[in-house]
Design an enzyme around this catalytic site. Structure first.
Site, PDB file in Angstrom:
ATOM      1  CG  ASP A 204       6.025  17.748   6.442  1.00  9.57           C
ATOM      2  OD1 ASP A 204       4.943  18.234   6.798  1.00  9.57           O
ATOM      3  OD2 ASP A 204       6.124  16.880   5.558  1.00  9.57           O
ATOM      4  CG  HIS A 255       1.890  16.754   6.164  1.00 13.82           C
ATOM      5  ND1 HIS A 255       3.179  16.914   5.715  1.00 13.82           N
ATOM      6  CD2 HIS A 255       1.222  16.143   5.174  1.00 13.82           C
ATOM      7  CE1 HIS A 255       3.279  16.428   4.489  1.00 13.82           C
ATOM      8  NE2 HIS A 255       2.117  15.950   4.137  1.00 13.82           N
ATOM      9  CB  SER A 443       2.599  13.768   1.693  1.00 10.69           C
ATOM     10  OG  SER A 443       2.762  15.084   1.271  1.00 10.69           O
TER      11      SER A 443
END
Length: 618
Positions: A204, A255, A443
């Site tokens: 990520d 994120h 996600s």
């Protein structure tokens, strides 16, 4: 074991949108709630997202300046010079020139720079200018026409698949763990397993120091080579911290920290939120930065995370048992062979690869890595248990998990809550900058499943069982999932149900019998067979003596399957007596004068497939 929750006071509802370079929908952030009972000034400054606001469609990639080429083993084009020369020659044959220069406007020769050799043996090259789609297609056509080329593809730029939200107060943020209809049955699962001894690699944006995560981090790696993408001033190194992924004046998503928190935030510590597998360890592997991340970096990261070797990078001292990839883009995996090769390597090493389906409200078969073979593709549900409005769907999706869906209702706005940071572009130092952040997207769904896989593996070992294979994990997740409280339409399926952590963990502790197949009765079709890319379903047929023929076939439905048969033994895709591998689902194997006894039929998904009928006639 019960979780401890804490009421937090959040700011206003806001949105920071990141646009994918392919067809994934942009992701949405609801907001950052401070880790104290004070109001977050940063959260309040983000503005208000109108109720019912739509997730923006993603913009397809239109400029290609990096390509990946792999030559067949034993060919002479192994040196960097030969590779760049071959690409340049292919560009000339395709009519792709460099920039026009000088007063006469004559086009220059296209420059080709060798970037590096990948772990899977492919070469990454960069062109002196970006090509449009037609030019890229023409170049690739010339490269692929060379019989010594195994594959050639763009070095796609990928991006994460969720969106980040800023909201107000909430009483209980983590409905997605325990809600009777839409939750994943976490409290019951925690009674049996908390994930101890398992490493989950999160590929990520990297991670942030956070008081609710620090103790569960093991060393990872930053795989981003291009400094324009990395934003940290250097290339690959052992520091996987997230410096921010903002673009222009936009805000950073942080994120990877949100995803990591869902997997393994610290729990029972009277702070923040709980993680699904809170005694597992997270290995942060940074592959996404400004604008996303290149396929070549992601493929190398898959190899490294799973225990494979990548030149120039120290071998992984803590290989993961589970990989989570909440990322992707709008190209089929069949057009992305380098990603498939890296996933194949990970699966061969026994690593389960969990990926997000994507947020474009479209068939996941057109996205990578969501459509790759050997992965567990996860769709998203909202607080009612219905398919989230943005979630990709289709036969490729194996199972669903909560990803959230905006409903405009306080306190949680239907989001999935995990760890974040108060920083707008660059992170604020922990602990002052620690925040809880609500996000929505596939996600957010994917790490729920990755965490459950960690619980399953830990429980299996604790029960004295061997570690589960990736195929066994996928089967158990599908067969133990909870039926959707709101059934998705036939046209937009998102797997077998919502992942059930408690049932999956319980199943992982039981003996798993060898699959000897479903019995097919003579002339009775078995309808509605469904699976993802690479999924294999086994059947058996007991043929009496004296029969003149045996006809094994599949028909109907959507997708593409192949058949493999064998007498008195279970076939594989590499060991079989006969096969049928035409395009589509109309496959037939005809055996004349069959011997009496048991025949086995293996139906394998070349792509995702659904509604297929299987039949034996003798």
């Amino acid at each position: 074991m019960k979780k401890t929750t804490r009421n937090l006071c959040a700011g206003t509802l806001g949105a920071a949108v990141l646009v994918s370079l392919f067809a994934y929908a942009a992701d949405r952030t609801i907001g950052a709630a401070p880790a104290t009972l004070a109001t977050s000034a940063h959260a309040a400054s983000k503005g208000v997202l109108a109720a019912g606001g739509q997730v923006a469609a993603a913009t397809p990639q239109s400029n290609f300046d990096r390509f990946i080429v792999k030559y067949n083993a034993g060919t002479t084009r192994s040196s960097q010079t030969m590779v760049t020369s071959a690409v340049n020659a292919a560009a000339m044959r395709a009519g792709v020139a460099g920039l026009k220069a000088g007063s006469n406007g004559v086009a220059t020769v296209l420059g080709v720079q060798h970037v590096r050799r990948m772990a899977v043996g492919a070469d990454v090259v960069r062109l002196s200018r970006g090509l449009n789609q037609a030019e890229a297609d023409a170049l690739l056509a010339q490269l692929r026409s060379d019989p010594s080329v195994e594959f050639a593809q763009p070095d796609y730029l990928r991006q994460h698949t969720d969106f980040t939200p800023n909201d107000t107060r909430y009483a209980d943020l983590q409905w997605h763990y325990h809600d009777a209809s839409a939750g994943i049955r976490m409290p019951q699962a925690w009674d049996a397993s908390t994930g101890g001894g398992v490493v989950v690699a999160v590929l990520d944006t990297g991670y942030l120091d956070h008081a609710d995560l620090n103790a569960n981090i093991v060393p990872g790696y930053d795989f981003i080579i291009d400094t324009e993408v990395s934003g940290d001033g250097d290339g690959r190194d052992a520091d996987a911290h997230d410096p921010g992924d903002w673009l222009g004046s936009g805000e950073s998503s942080f994120h990877g920290t949100h995803v990591a928190g869902t997997v393994a935030a610290m729990t029972n510590n009277a702070l923040g939120v709980a993680g699904v597998a809170f005694n597992a360890k997270v290995q942060p592997v940074r592959v996404l930065g400004h604008g996303g991340g290149y396929t070549s970096d992601i493929a190398d990261a898959i190899t490294w995370s799973s225990g494979g070797h990548v030149d120039g990078v120290p071998d992984n001292a803590n290989p993961a048992e589970v990989i989570n990839m909440s990322l992707g883009g709008g190209s089929k995996c069949s057009d992305d062979p380098v990603t498939q090769a890296a996933i194949d390597g990970a699966v061969s090493r026994g690593v389960t690869v969990v990926v997000a389906a994507g947020n474009s409200n479209y068939d996941a078969a057109f996205f990578s890595p969501a459509s790759c073979k050997g992965v567990i593709t996860v769709g998203a549900t909202g607080k009612t248990g219905a398919r989230a409005s943005y979630s990709n769907y289709g036969a490729t999706v194996a199972v669903a998990a909560p990803g959230g869906d905006y409903n405009g209702i306080a306190p949680d706005y239907g989001a999935v809550w995990s760890l974040g940071n108060a920083g707008a572009q660059t992170p604020e130092a922990s602990p002052a900058g620690d925040r809880l952040t609500g996000m929505m997207g596939t996600s957010m769904a994917s790490p729920h499943v990755a965490g459950v896989v960690a619980l399953m593996q830990s429980a299996a070992v604790a029960a004295g069982k061997p570690a589960l294979t990736p195929a066994q994990v996928k089967t158990l997740l599908r067969t133990t999932s909870t039926a959707f409280p709101v059934t998705p339409p036939v046209s937009t399926p998102i797997g077998s149900g919502i992942v059930n952590a408690a049932a999956a963990v319980a199943a992982a502790t039981q003996d798993i019998p060898a699959d000897q197949g479903t019995l097919l009765d003579n002339r009775i079709a078995l309808p509605n067979q469904t699976g993802g890319p690479g999924d294999a379903i086994l059947y058996k047929i007991v043929v009496p003596a004296g029969k003149t023929s045996l006809n094994l076939r599949t028909y109907g439905g959507t997708g593409d399957v192949s058949l493999y048969t064998a007498f008195d033994r279970v076939p594989t895709t590499s060991s079989y007596d006969r096969k049928s591998a035409k395009a589509g689902n109309g496959e037939t194997v005809l055996i004349t004068r069959p011997a009496a006894g048991t025949y086995y039929l293996l139906v394998v998904g070349e792509t995702g497939f659904s509604g297929v009928s299987v039949m034996a006639v003798y």
